[in-house]
Design an enzyme around this catalytic site. Sequence first.
Site, short mmCIF file in Angstrom:
data_model
loop_
_atom_site.label_atom_id
_atom_site.label_comp_id
_atom_site.label_asym_id
_atom_site.label_seq_id
_atom_site.Cartn_x
_atom_site.Cartn_y
_atom_site.Cartn_z
N ASP A 192 8.87 -19.20 -40.66
CA ASP A 192 7.63 -19.44 -39.93
C ASP A 192 8.00 -19.08 -38.50
OD1 ASP A 192 5.74 -20.67 -38.17
OD2 ASP A 192 4.97 -21.72 -39.92
N HIS A 193 7.49 -17.95 -38.02
CA HIS A 193 8.04 -17.45 -36.76
C HIS A 193 7.78 -18.37 -35.57
CE1 HIS A 193 4.01 -15.84 -35.92
NE2 HIS A 193 4.39 -15.76 -34.66
N HIS A 255 1.86 -22.43 -39.16
CA HIS A 255 2.16 -22.55 -37.73
C HIS A 255 1.71 -23.89 -37.13
CE1 HIS A 255 3.18 -18.50 -38.33
NE2 HIS A 255 2.04 -17.93 -38.02
C1 BG6 Z 1 0.61 -14.65 -37.59
C2 BG6 Z 1 -0.82 -14.55 -38.04
O1 BG6 Z 1 1.36 -15.36 -38.54
O2 BG6 Z 1 0.68 -15.31 -36.33
C3 BG6 Z 1 -1.66 -13.82 -36.99
O3 BG6 Z 1 -0.92 -13.87 -39.28
C4 BG6 Z 1 -1.50 -14.47 -35.64
O4 BG6 Z 1 -3.03 -13.79 -37.37
C5 BG6 Z 1 -0.02 -14.65 -35.28
O5 BG6 Z 1 -2.14 -13.66 -34.67
C6 BG6 Z 1 0.16 -15.47 -34.01
O6 BG6 Z 1 1.51 -15.42 -33.62
P1 BG6 Z 1 1.92 -15.35 -32.09
O7 BG6 Z 1 3.40 -15.42 -32.09
O8 BG6 Z 1 1.36 -14.05 -31.56
O9 BG6 Z 1 1.27 -16.52 -31.42
#
Ligand code: BG6
Length: 502
Positions: A192-193, A255
């Site tokens: 989960d990044h 997230h």
């Molecule tokens: C991704 C989603 O996992 O996370 C996207 O699929 C979203 O829809 C993105 O825009 C948001 O990540 P970050 O790091 O840009 O806030």
Amino acid sequence: MTAISHKQPPPPTAIVIFGANGDLTRRLIVPALYNLARTGMLPPRFALIGVDHNDKTTEDWQSNLKQFLAETLAKNNESLDEKLWQPIARGMNFLKGDFEDDGAYSKLADLLAELDIKDDLGGNALFYMAVADRFFAPIAGKLGKAGLARQDGRNFRRLIVEKPFGHDLASAKALNKCLLEYFAEEQIYRIDHFLGKETVQNIMALRFANGLFEPIWNRDRIDHVQITVAESIGIEGRGNFYEKTGALRDMLPNHLFQLVAMTAMEPPVSFEAEDIRAKKAEMFKAVHSLSLGDVVRGQYDAGSVAGQAVPAYRAEENVAADSNIETFVAARVLIDNWRWAGVPFYLRTGKRLATRSTEIAIRFKRAPFALFRETPMDELDADWLILRVQPDESIRLRFNAKRPGPAMALESVAMEFKYKDWFKQAPAVGYETLIYDCLIGDTTLFQRADQVEAAWGVVEPVLLGWESVAPRHFPNYSAGSEGPIAANDLLARDGRSWRAIK
Ligand code: BG6
């Protein structure tokens, strides 16, 4: 955990990327490897095998990735440093293969064996599934059948799985079952990044490395918590994906719930991965399943974002003209344990909102205001602790102070710590940390099977409910606004209101 500067380079490893020509490889994985090279944290000996179905040579692959990386660096006024790039380029091998074809895996096994001898890689391999989710189970199964998941105590074999991990509880369980057939839980790294973001990891430091916050981090002192992940971007050409996904599946059980977990988990006894993961899993078990009354969905209409006119969701490419997919979701989450009972966590996320802003805002209870009876209530704004995750990463404490002058008049003021000003550098985006942790075998920042399933379990009643009841007023918010009015009602009925998105 992840203080890269205090760590050693990882052991020799072959990194195998399925989806070598994909967007993720280009935009995130290769730049992360380059950043690891910058900090001296690439494995001293390593191979980078790219698997994809296109007719490409290793030279094509190298030069495409190099060009993209150079263009990305140029946007930050940096030029590509050959000294950092060369070790990556030297390790590269492109393997043409279909992800569902057994033949590709026997070719991969041969290549791994050959590179293992040539580069002395100790039999270690990291399989990175940077592919559409429908390939996760087939790839894991075929790796397993080809004997490539096997570890013998001296080497490691690990699997990185990207999002989405299933699209509901049943599919997440089925996927876990497939992966666990050939890989043990500790070999699987579910990304989960958001957990790679420095500011998200800092929540643990804030809570557990300071004597100040933990004693007031509970229902005695906290009134409620607001977690916002607002995006100003639309669906960025991903209509096909988004029409099957929607805001809830895309953001909530992953997230946003990770932000809830970091904020709400009990203190672990150590920073060992299993201690932290156990506390998170306990927290998820205490979360009430959501009911339809706890959630609000929205879809954007045409509008304007940062002065630019933008189309409605239904007018985006590959989106049905009568689509009922939500691009916004707000939820009221309750955690039924001694620390949090009665403290709602209000979550919201959406596309095409006023601005990009991710924050966790903790509202403390009001002081008993007998002393300030004459002061209007709305001027007695209560105390807030705001953890700003992105952009303008910061931690801000708002409290009341006396306005200078003869009268006892109050004003809400703020103390603020900004990452950029204090550390003289912006916090890292996170893929470096996640890949590095996977190379050294630290699972702290990755999701365990039970966590993923518990999170889907919480949202499952809403997914089912929404399937049977179509939304009534879509589109219900203008692009560039703060989301649908109905989201305000979610808090208004508890006598509260959202913070402005800014
Ligand atoms: C991704 C989603 O996992 O996370 C996207 O699929 C979203 O829809 C993105 O825009 C948001 O990540 P970050 O790091 O840009 O806030």
